[in-house]
Motif scaffolding. Structure first.
Motif, PDB file in Angstrom:
ATOM      1  N   TRP A   1       8.756   2.418 -12.668  1.00  0.00           N
ATOM      2  CA  TRP A   1       9.415   2.158 -11.391  1.00  0.00           C
ATOM      3  C   TRP A   1       8.991   0.698 -10.964  1.00  0.00           C
ATOM      4  CZ3 TRP A   1      11.931   5.851  -8.623  1.00  0.00           C
ATOM      5  CH2 TRP A   1      11.737   7.126  -9.208  1.00  0.00           C
ATOM      6  N   LYS A   2       9.864   0.377  -9.959  1.00  0.00           N
ATOM      7  CA  LYS A   2       9.658  -1.036  -9.351  1.00  0.00           C
ATOM      8  C   LYS A   2       8.968  -0.966  -8.071  1.00  0.00           C
ATOM      9  CE  LYS A   2      13.247  -3.903 -11.437  1.00  0.00           C
ATOM     10  NZ  LYS A   2      14.529  -4.609 -11.482  1.00  0.00           N
ATOM     11  N   ASP A   3       8.216  -1.752  -7.718  1.00  0.00           N
ATOM     12  CA  ASP A   3       7.681  -1.978  -6.390  1.00  0.00           C
ATOM     13  C   ASP A   3       8.648  -2.781  -5.355  1.00  0.00           C
ATOM     14  OD1 ASP A   3       7.398  -4.528  -6.744  1.00  0.00           O
ATOM     15  OD2 ASP A   3       5.193  -4.773  -6.470  1.00  0.00           O
ATOM     16  N   PRO A   4       8.338  -2.780  -4.299  1.00  0.00           N
ATOM     17  CA  PRO A   4       9.337  -3.359  -3.426  1.00  0.00           C
ATOM     18  C   PRO A   4       9.928  -4.786  -3.609  1.00  0.00           C
ATOM     19  CG  PRO A   4       7.697  -2.308  -1.965  1.00  0.00           C
ATOM     20  CD  PRO A   4       7.124  -2.360  -3.358  1.00  0.00           C
ATOM     21  N   TRP A   5       9.203  -5.416  -4.569  1.00  0.00           N
ATOM     22  CA  TRP A   5       9.551  -6.767  -4.870  1.00  0.00           C
ATOM     23  C   TRP A   5       9.727  -6.953  -6.418  1.00  0.00           C
ATOM     24  CZ3 TRP A   5       5.138  -5.400  -2.102  1.00  0.00           C
ATOM     25  CH2 TRP A   5       5.323  -5.438  -0.504  1.00  0.00           C
TER      26      TRP A   5
ATOM     27  N   GLY B   1       4.830  12.994 -10.255  1.00  0.00           N
ATOM     28  CA  GLY B   1       4.976  11.699  -9.490  1.00  0.00           C
ATOM     29  C   GLY B   1       6.586  11.258  -9.706  1.00  0.00           C
ATOM     30  N   HIS B   2       7.261  11.513 -10.633  1.00  0.00           N
ATOM     31  CA  HIS B   2       8.492  10.965 -10.776  1.00  0.00           C
ATOM     32  C   HIS B   2       9.363  11.635  -9.662  1.00  0.00           C
ATOM     33  CE1 HIS B   2      12.341   9.798 -12.935  1.00  0.00           C
ATOM     34  NE2 HIS B   2      12.934  10.812 -12.259  1.00  0.00           N
ATOM     35  N   GLU B   3       9.378  13.014  -9.567  1.00  0.00           N
ATOM     36  CA  GLU B   3       9.858  13.916  -8.278  1.00  0.00           C
ATOM     37  C   GLU B   3       9.619  13.112  -7.110  1.00  0.00           C
ATOM     38  OE1 GLU B   3      12.247  16.085  -8.357  1.00  0.00           O
ATOM     39  OE2 GLU B   3      12.231  15.618 -10.349  1.00  0.00           O
ATOM     40  N   HIS B   4       8.228  12.857  -6.812  1.00  0.00           N
ATOM     41  CA  HIS B   4       7.910  12.271  -5.454  1.00  0.00           C
ATOM     42  C   HIS B   4       8.521  10.834  -5.289  1.00  0.00           C
ATOM     43  CE1 HIS B   4       5.054  11.629  -2.096  1.00  0.00           C
ATOM     44  NE2 HIS B   4       5.058  10.246  -2.576  1.00  0.00           N
ATOM     45  N   LEU B   5       8.579  10.221  -6.317  1.00  0.00           N
ATOM     46  CA  LEU B   5       9.121   8.625  -5.974  1.00  0.00           C
ATOM     47  C   LEU B   5      10.645   8.733  -5.618  1.00  0.00           C
ATOM     48  CD1 LEU B   5       6.888   6.658  -8.501  1.00  0.00           C
ATOM     49  CD2 LEU B   5       6.924   6.249  -6.223  1.00  0.00           C
ATOM     50  N   ARG B   6      11.320   9.695  -6.600  1.00  0.00           N
ATOM     51  CA  ARG B   6      12.808   9.803  -6.368  1.00  0.00           C
ATOM     52  C   ARG B   6      12.909  10.269  -4.987  1.00  0.00           C
ATOM     53  NH1 ARG B   6      16.121  13.702  -7.098  1.00  0.00           N
ATOM     54  NH2 ARG B   6      14.564  15.198  -7.599  1.00  0.00           N
ATOM     55  N   LYS B   7      12.063  11.336  -4.525  1.00  0.00           N
ATOM     56  CA  LYS B   7      12.454  11.711  -2.998  1.00  0.00           C
ATOM     57  C   LYS B   7      12.128  10.645  -2.146  1.00  0.00           C
ATOM     58  CE  LYS B   7      12.026  16.726  -4.190  1.00  0.00           C
ATOM     59  NZ  LYS B   7      11.094  17.608  -4.514  1.00  0.00           N
ATOM     60  N   ALA B   8      11.196  10.118  -2.307  1.00  0.00           N
ATOM     61  CA  ALA B   8      11.018   9.045  -1.406  1.00  0.00           C
ATOM     62  C   ALA B   8      12.363   8.328  -1.040  1.00  0.00           C
ATOM     63  CB  ALA B   8       9.836   7.981  -2.006  1.00  0.00           C
ATOM     64  N   GLY B   9      12.937   7.888  -2.133  1.00  0.00           N
ATOM     65  CA  GLY B   9      14.535   7.613  -1.600  1.00  0.00           C
ATOM     66  C   GLY B   9      14.329   5.912  -1.501  1.00  0.00           C
TER      67      GLY B   9
ATOM     68  N   PRO C   1       2.833  19.707  -4.880  1.00  0.00           N
ATOM     69  CA  PRO C   1       3.854  18.467  -4.814  1.00  0.00           C
ATOM     70  C   PRO C   1       3.030  17.273  -4.373  1.00  0.00           C
ATOM     71  CG  PRO C   1       4.763  19.870  -3.265  1.00  0.00           C
ATOM     72  CD  PRO C   1       3.601  20.505  -3.813  1.00  0.00           C
ATOM     73  N   GLY C   2       3.375  16.184  -4.833  1.00  0.00           N
ATOM     74  CA  GLY C   2       2.857  14.921  -4.239  1.00  0.00           C
ATOM     75  C   GLY C   2       2.910  14.000  -5.340  1.00  0.00           C
ATOM     76  N   PRO C   3       2.414  12.735  -4.999  1.00  0.00           N
ATOM     77  CA  PRO C   3       2.571  11.590  -5.952  1.00  0.00           C
ATOM     78  C   PRO C   3       1.640  11.906  -7.246  1.00  0.00           C
ATOM     79  CG  PRO C   3       1.357  10.947  -3.975  1.00  0.00           C
ATOM     80  CD  PRO C   3       1.743  12.374  -3.822  1.00  0.00           C
ATOM     81  N   SER C   4       1.698  11.094  -8.250  1.00  0.00           N
ATOM     82  CA  SER C   4       0.996  11.034  -9.586  1.00  0.00           C
ATOM     83  C   SER C   4      -0.305  10.873  -8.987  1.00  0.00           C
ATOM     84  CB  SER C   4       1.483  10.210 -10.448  1.00  0.00           C
ATOM     85  OG  SER C   4       2.554  10.406 -11.249  1.00  0.00           O
ATOM     86  N   GLN C   5      -1.351  11.088  -9.831  1.00  0.00           N
ATOM     87  CA  GLN C   5      -2.833  10.959  -9.600  1.00  0.00           C
ATOM     88  C   GLN C   5      -3.106   9.851 -10.724  1.00  0.00           C
ATOM     89  OE1 GLN C   5      -4.441  14.935  -9.382  1.00  0.00           O
ATOM     90  NE2 GLN C   5      -4.977  14.256  -7.327  1.00  0.00           N
ATOM     91  N   VAL C   6      -3.007   8.756 -10.456  1.00  0.00           N
ATOM     92  CA  VAL C   6      -3.252   7.303 -11.409  1.00  0.00           C
ATOM     93  C   VAL C   6      -4.767   7.449 -11.722  1.00  0.00           C
ATOM     94  CG1 VAL C   6      -3.617   5.065 -11.608  1.00  0.00           C
ATOM     95  CG2 VAL C   6      -1.483   5.725 -10.747  1.00  0.00           C
ATOM     96  N   LYS C   7      -5.078   7.832 -13.061  1.00  0.00           N
ATOM     97  CA  LYS C   7      -6.393   7.861 -13.476  1.00  0.00           C
ATOM     98  C   LYS C   7      -7.281   6.385 -13.633  1.00  0.00           C
ATOM     99  CE  LYS C   7      -8.639   9.531 -17.772  1.00  0.00           C
ATOM    100  NZ  LYS C   7      -9.730   9.996 -17.409  1.00  0.00           N
ATOM    101  N   ARG C   8      -6.361   5.574 -14.305  1.00  0.00           N
ATOM    102  CA  ARG C   8      -6.722   4.061 -14.696  1.00  0.00           C
ATOM    103  C   ARG C   8      -5.810   3.089 -14.835  1.00  0.00           C
ATOM    104  NH1 ARG C   8      -6.410   4.349 -20.549  1.00  0.00           N
ATOM    105  NH2 ARG C   8      -7.711   2.533 -20.727  1.00  0.00           N
TER     106      ARG C   8
ATOM    107  N   GLU D   1       0.856  -1.193  -0.047  1.00  0.00           N
ATOM    108  CA  GLU D   1      -0.023   0.061   0.005  1.00  0.00           C
ATOM    109  C   GLU D   1       0.871   1.178   0.078  1.00  0.00           C
ATOM    110  OE1 GLU D   1      -3.197  -0.118   2.744  1.00  0.00           O
ATOM    111  OE2 GLU D   1      -3.741   2.203   2.279  1.00  0.00           O
ATOM    112  N   GLU D   2       1.992   1.338   0.878  1.00  0.00           N
ATOM    113  CA  GLU D   2       2.643   2.326   0.813  1.00  0.00           C
ATOM    114  C   GLU D   2       3.415   2.836  -0.507  1.00  0.00           C
ATOM    115  OE1 GLU D   2       6.330   1.778   3.167  1.00  0.00           O
ATOM    116  OE2 GLU D   2       6.664   3.793   3.213  1.00  0.00           O
ATOM    117  N   PHE D   3       3.730   1.658  -1.348  1.00  0.00           N
ATOM    118  CA  PHE D   3       4.371   1.864  -2.579  1.00  0.00           C
ATOM    119  C   PHE D   3       3.303   2.412  -3.509  1.00  0.00           C
ATOM    120  CE2 PHE D   3       4.531   0.366  -6.857  1.00  0.00           C
ATOM    121  CZ  PHE D   3       5.815   1.001  -7.416  1.00  0.00           C
TER     122      PHE D   3
END
Ligand SMILES: [Fe+2]
Length: 315
Positions: free
Chosen positions: A265-269, A236-244, A146-153, A23-25
């Protein structure tokens, strides 16, 4: 004739060892929780469909894909296909009815209708003063939160396999996909990627909803999600990059086939999730093309696909 003509992709199903981490990812990637039970997580986009991504609790695994049909008559038709199960009510948040079938790799494919529709979610406004419409934001300052992307579908899925000619034939016969573009290496018959869209007659649909690609591994190459705009891809790219803590795979660039502006991007697995905006849309009248890989798989701008991504699949 195919058994049914699906109208779109509905969701992907993954299995992950931690629903919290999943969920976090997915929140960082730009989805919103629609429901969570003790052993499954259902994530939505800003469009009304109840969920577009399902995570079941367990060892990392690609479970399969759902595709939409318009009504129960289509389910009845599909239930007669060789290997298809009967019509079931889906015992999950969001409900709906489905028919399941195992694809040639053993993954669970679902033909689905009647999923609950939720209220659409509000989106960031990004009005652009460019091209011939220089005054669309006249007098207004752009200040994007700023913040995550907003996935539409959810937009498409890609399965890596061997002998894709045979495999894609099965998917087309079952789900009614039609080819948009195919890519070869060396001889023209050596097709290594097949981009397929839904057949909705005169109605325009995304350039691709399902791909098979030839490769050394078998499984999911990626799941792909449409976001709101170019700014949304970048934010969204900035947000994921900054999440580190997430691995970037490829992008940002603009594809040749489908023309989308993409970011992977890859998820944790290690399961690859794509953001894109601005796809080509075609209807039934567009003829398929056959292109050499160096043309088809390069980018209109941005880097070409990295080798690690071309060979990537998670079982
Ligand atoms: Fe993609």
């Amino acid at each position: 004739m195919p058994w049914v003509k699906v109208t779109d992709i509905a969701y992907g199903r993954l299995q992950s060892p931690s629903l919290d981490q999943a969920e976090e990812f997915l929140v960082n990637f730009g989805m919103v929780r629609a429901a969570r039970t003790k052993d499954a997580l259902y994530m939505r986009g800003t469009d009304p469909q109840h969920h577009i991504h399902v995570t079941h609790l367990g060892p990392p695994k690609f479970i399969g894909l759902g595709f939409l049909v318009e009504n129960e008559d289509e389910l009845k038709r599909f239930a007669r296909a060789p290997g298809a199960g009967g019509i079931e009510s889906i015992d999950e948040p969001g409900g709906g009815r489905r028919v399941r079938i195992r694809d040639p790799h053993g993954y669970q494919m679902e033909v689905v209708c009647g999923l609950e529709a939720l209220k659409p979610l509000p989106t960031r406004r990004a009005v652009l003063n460019w091209g011939d419409e220089k005054l669309r934001r006249a007098g207004e300052l752009m200040r994007l939160p700023p913040g995550p992307s907003q996935v539409k579908r959810i937009a498409h899925a890609v399965v890596m396999t061997q002998n894709i000619g045979e495999k894609i034939k099965w998917y087309r016969e079952m789900f009614g996909f039609i080819p948009s573009d195919e890519v070869y290496v060396g001889e023209q018959h050596n097709v290594i990627a097949s981009f397929n869209r839904c057949d909705r007659g005169e109605t325009y649909v995304d350039h691709h909803v399902f791909l098979c690609i030839e490769g050394p591994n078998t499984g999911l190459n990626h799941l792909s999600f449409e976001v709101q705009s170019f700014d949304d891809v970048m934010l969204g790219h900035e947000h994921l990059r900054k999440a580190g803590k997430y691995e970037h795979v490829w992008g940002i660039g603009r594809h040749v086939l489908g023309s989308q502006i993409f970011d992977y991007w890859k998820d944790p697995w290690g399961r690859v999730h794509e953001h894109w905006t601005d796809s080509d849309v075609l209807n039934v009248h567009a003829a398929p093309n056959l292109l050499p890989a160096e043309k088809g798989l390069s980018s209109q701008w941005g880097e070409p696909a990295p080798q690690a991504f071309i060979a990537h699949a998670t079982p």
